[in-house]
Design a protein around this motif. Structure first.
Motif, short mmCIF file in Angstrom:
data_model
loop_
_atom_site.label_atom_id
_atom_site.label_comp_id
_atom_site.label_asym_id
_atom_site.label_seq_id
_atom_site.Cartn_x
_atom_site.Cartn_y
_atom_site.Cartn_z
N GLY A 26 32.03 -10.28 -16.36
CA GLY A 26 31.36 -11.10 -17.36
C GLY A 26 30.38 -12.10 -16.78
O GLY A 26 29.79 -12.91 -17.52
N TRP A 27 30.17 -12.06 -15.47
CA TRP A 27 29.22 -12.95 -14.80
C TRP A 27 28.16 -12.13 -14.08
O TRP A 27 28.41 -11.00 -13.64
CB TRP A 27 29.94 -13.85 -13.79
N SER A 28 26.96 -12.68 -13.96
CA SER A 28 25.85 -11.99 -13.29
C SER A 28 25.34 -12.82 -12.13
O SER A 28 25.41 -14.06 -12.15
CB SER A 28 24.71 -11.73 -14.28
N ILE A 29 24.81 -12.12 -11.13
CA ILE A 29 24.26 -12.76 -9.94
C ILE A 29 22.74 -12.63 -9.97
O ILE A 29 22.21 -11.52 -10.07
CB ILE A 29 24.83 -12.13 -8.67
N ILE A 30 22.05 -13.75 -9.87
CA ILE A 30 20.59 -13.77 -9.89
C ILE A 30 20.08 -14.21 -8.53
O ILE A 30 20.59 -15.18 -7.95
CB ILE A 30 20.06 -14.70 -10.99
N CYS A 31 19.08 -13.50 -8.02
CA CYS A 31 18.46 -13.82 -6.73
C CYS A 31 17.02 -14.26 -6.95
O CYS A 31 16.32 -13.74 -7.83
CB CYS A 31 18.48 -12.60 -5.81
N VAL A 32 16.59 -15.23 -6.14
CA VAL A 32 15.22 -15.72 -6.20
C VAL A 32 14.65 -15.71 -4.79
O VAL A 32 15.20 -16.32 -3.87
CB VAL A 32 15.15 -17.15 -6.78
N THR A 33 13.54 -14.97 -4.61
CA THR A 33 12.87 -14.86 -3.32
C THR A 33 11.41 -15.25 -3.46
O THR A 33 10.92 -15.51 -4.57
CB THR A 33 12.97 -13.42 -2.78
N GLY A 34 10.68 -15.28 -2.34
CA GLY A 34 9.26 -15.58 -2.37
C GLY A 34 8.92 -16.92 -1.74
O GLY A 34 9.76 -17.82 -1.66
N TYR A 78 21.29 -18.46 0.63
CA TYR A 78 21.84 -17.39 1.46
C TYR A 78 20.69 -16.64 2.11
O TYR A 78 19.81 -16.13 1.41
CB TYR A 78 22.70 -16.45 0.62
N LYS A 79 20.68 -16.63 3.44
CA LYS A 79 19.59 -16.01 4.19
C LYS A 79 18.26 -16.58 3.74
O LYS A 79 18.07 -17.79 3.76
CB LYS A 79 19.66 -14.48 4.07
N HIS A 80 17.33 -15.74 3.27
CA HIS A 80 15.99 -16.22 2.93
C HIS A 80 15.81 -16.41 1.42
O HIS A 80 14.68 -16.54 0.93
CB HIS A 80 14.94 -15.24 3.43
N PHE A 81 16.91 -16.43 0.65
CA PHE A 81 16.74 -16.56 -0.80
C PHE A 81 17.83 -17.43 -1.41
O PHE A 81 18.79 -17.83 -0.74
CB PHE A 81 16.70 -15.18 -1.48
N TYR A 82 17.65 -17.75 -2.68
CA TYR A 82 18.63 -18.49 -3.46
C TYR A 82 19.42 -17.51 -4.32
O TYR A 82 18.87 -16.54 -4.85
CB TYR A 82 17.97 -19.53 -4.36
N ILE A 83 20.71 -17.79 -4.46
CA ILE A 83 21.57 -17.00 -5.33
C ILE A 83 22.24 -17.95 -6.32
O ILE A 83 22.67 -19.04 -5.94
CB ILE A 83 22.66 -16.26 -4.53
N HIS A 96 14.14 -14.22 -18.74
CA HIS A 96 12.88 -14.16 -19.50
C HIS A 96 12.24 -15.54 -19.59
O HIS A 96 11.02 -15.69 -19.37
CB HIS A 96 13.17 -13.61 -20.90
N GLU A 97 13.02 -16.56 -19.91
CA GLU A 97 12.49 -17.92 -20.04
C GLU A 97 12.07 -18.48 -18.68
O GLU A 97 11.05 -19.17 -18.57
CB GLU A 97 13.53 -18.84 -20.68
N LEU A 98 12.81 -18.16 -17.63
CA LEU A 98 12.52 -18.68 -16.30
C LEU A 98 11.23 -18.08 -15.74
O LEU A 98 10.48 -18.74 -15.02
CB LEU A 98 13.68 -18.39 -15.36
N LYS A 99 10.96 -16.83 -16.08
CA LYS A 99 9.78 -16.14 -15.55
C LYS A 99 8.49 -16.49 -16.28
O LYS A 99 7.40 -16.14 -15.80
CB LYS A 99 10.00 -14.63 -15.62
N SER A 105 2.67 -18.07 -9.22
CA SER A 105 3.56 -18.48 -8.14
C SER A 105 4.07 -17.26 -7.38
O SER A 105 4.30 -16.21 -7.97
CB SER A 105 4.75 -19.27 -8.69
N LYS A 106 4.26 -17.43 -6.08
CA LYS A 106 4.81 -16.35 -5.26
C LYS A 106 6.33 -16.45 -5.31
O LYS A 106 6.98 -17.03 -4.44
CB LYS A 106 4.29 -16.46 -3.83
N VAL A 107 6.88 -15.88 -6.37
CA VAL A 107 8.32 -15.95 -6.59
C VAL A 107 8.78 -14.67 -7.29
O VAL A 107 8.07 -14.12 -8.12
CB VAL A 107 8.68 -17.20 -7.43
#
Length: 325
Positions: A26-34, A78-83, A96-99, A105-107
């Motif tokens: 019931g939980w999701s993992i989101i990654c952010v790179t760039g 974590y490493k080169h990105f945010y989780i 959708h709202e975050l994007k 932006s380079k993200v």
């Protein structure tokens, strides 16, 4: 909209919980790179992203321009990105709202479905981790990374752990833990979140309530001193005027599974003269061992007293009491 929750597994209060692990579907993992990931998230989230490091996570929130919460989350580097971790029911809308503002932006923001997410909690859970990994858990660090497995330690309502990794790295660990712990389902983790008074952000709730009225301030999920972010002006005004009248709490009472509870169901208080008052509303709930039900409630602060009895239309003639103070 009504939201029904059922579980075939036995769910325990934290004080009665045996060593238990569960798959958190019931939980999701989101990654952010760039290259612009830190700056971009800092302009969107309510916390100071510069304060996040490899040793400790933070709780935070993503709000709309009116300061109402799209989602709360737990975020780390974590490493080169945010989780960060959110409820699956709000994941798609949140991304959708975050994007929306990322065009220049380079993200890169995406749900990482290849990760597995498990919870481990209950008696001796820390000893199991120490024995399997041949380590000593640090009291100062809330994040441990070993053999490509990420372990996050949460201290409320009891010591418990989030375990994140690609499936191939978890095979041996799951074989080991399967012999040492009871297998449950995600409702047990939900129970612990409710007991901790961490607001459960389902799709029915997202975008409806301002951050302070979901009690997220006490989790350190807002920074009033950093640069601008969406909803900041409203949140600061709300804070300066000290007008928050709500708290997140849990109440407990007897359960009849034939009685259907639903999100936003009113919680009533009855005084000694028989007068009834709207004291709050249900945000989430879980049926627990010994035929009881634990509910998360967004309650008006002036009704938050241990001696008070509360009532729900769906559970007539049953008294509910505040479970934690």
């Amino acid at each position: 909209m009504k939201n029904y929750i059922f579980s075939n597994k036995t769910i325990y209060l934290s004080k009665d919980l045996p060593t238990t692990y569960m798959n958190l579907n019931g939980w999701s993992i989101i990654c952010v790179t760039g290259l612009d990931k830190k700056k971009y998230l800092n302009n969107q989230f309510t916390i100071d992203i510069n304060m996040i490091n490899y040793d400790n996570y933070k709780f935070g929130a993503h709000c709309n321009i009116n300061g109402k919460v799209w989602t709360s989350f737990l975020i780390f580097q974590y490493k080169h990105f945010y989780i960060y971790i959110v409820r699956s029911s709000v994941c798609k809308k949140h991304i959708h709202e975050l994007k929306k503002y990322s065009l220049f932006s380079k993200v890169n923001i995406f749900e990482e479905k290849k990760f597995c997410l498990f919870g481990l909690c209950g008696l001796n859970s820390s000893k199991l981790l120490e024995n399997f990994f041949s380590i000593k858990l640090s009291k100062k660090k809330s994040i441990l990374v070993i053999h490509n497995i990420i372990i996050l330690k949460i201290n409320k309502p009891i010591e418990r752990f989030l375990i994140i990794a690609y499936k191939k790295y978890l095979v041996d660990f799951l074989k080991f833990i399967n012999c040492k712990a009871k297998y449950s389902n995600e409702m047990q983790w939900l129970e612990l979140d409710i007991e901790s008074c961490f607001p459960i952000m389902n799709k029915e709730i997202m975008g409806r309530f301002i951050l302070q009225s979901l009690d997220l301030k006490k989790w350190g999920a807002i920074n009033f001193n950093k640069g601008c972010y969406y909803g900041q002006e409203i949140l600061c005004k709300y804070e300066n005027k000290k007008i928050n009248k709500f708290i997140i709490c849990s109440i407990i009472g007897k359960s009849n599974k034939n009685n259907i509870t639903y999100i936003f169901e009113p919680v009533e208080y009855k005084d000694v003269f028989g007068n009834r008052y709207n004291a709050g509303m249900v945000l989430s709930w879980v049926h627990i061992h010994k035929k009881k039900i634990l509910l998360q409630v967004r309650m008006k602060i002036n009704f938050f007293k241990r001696e008070n009895n509360f009532f729900l239309l769906s559970h007539q003639d049953i008294d509910f009491k505040i479970y934690n103070m």
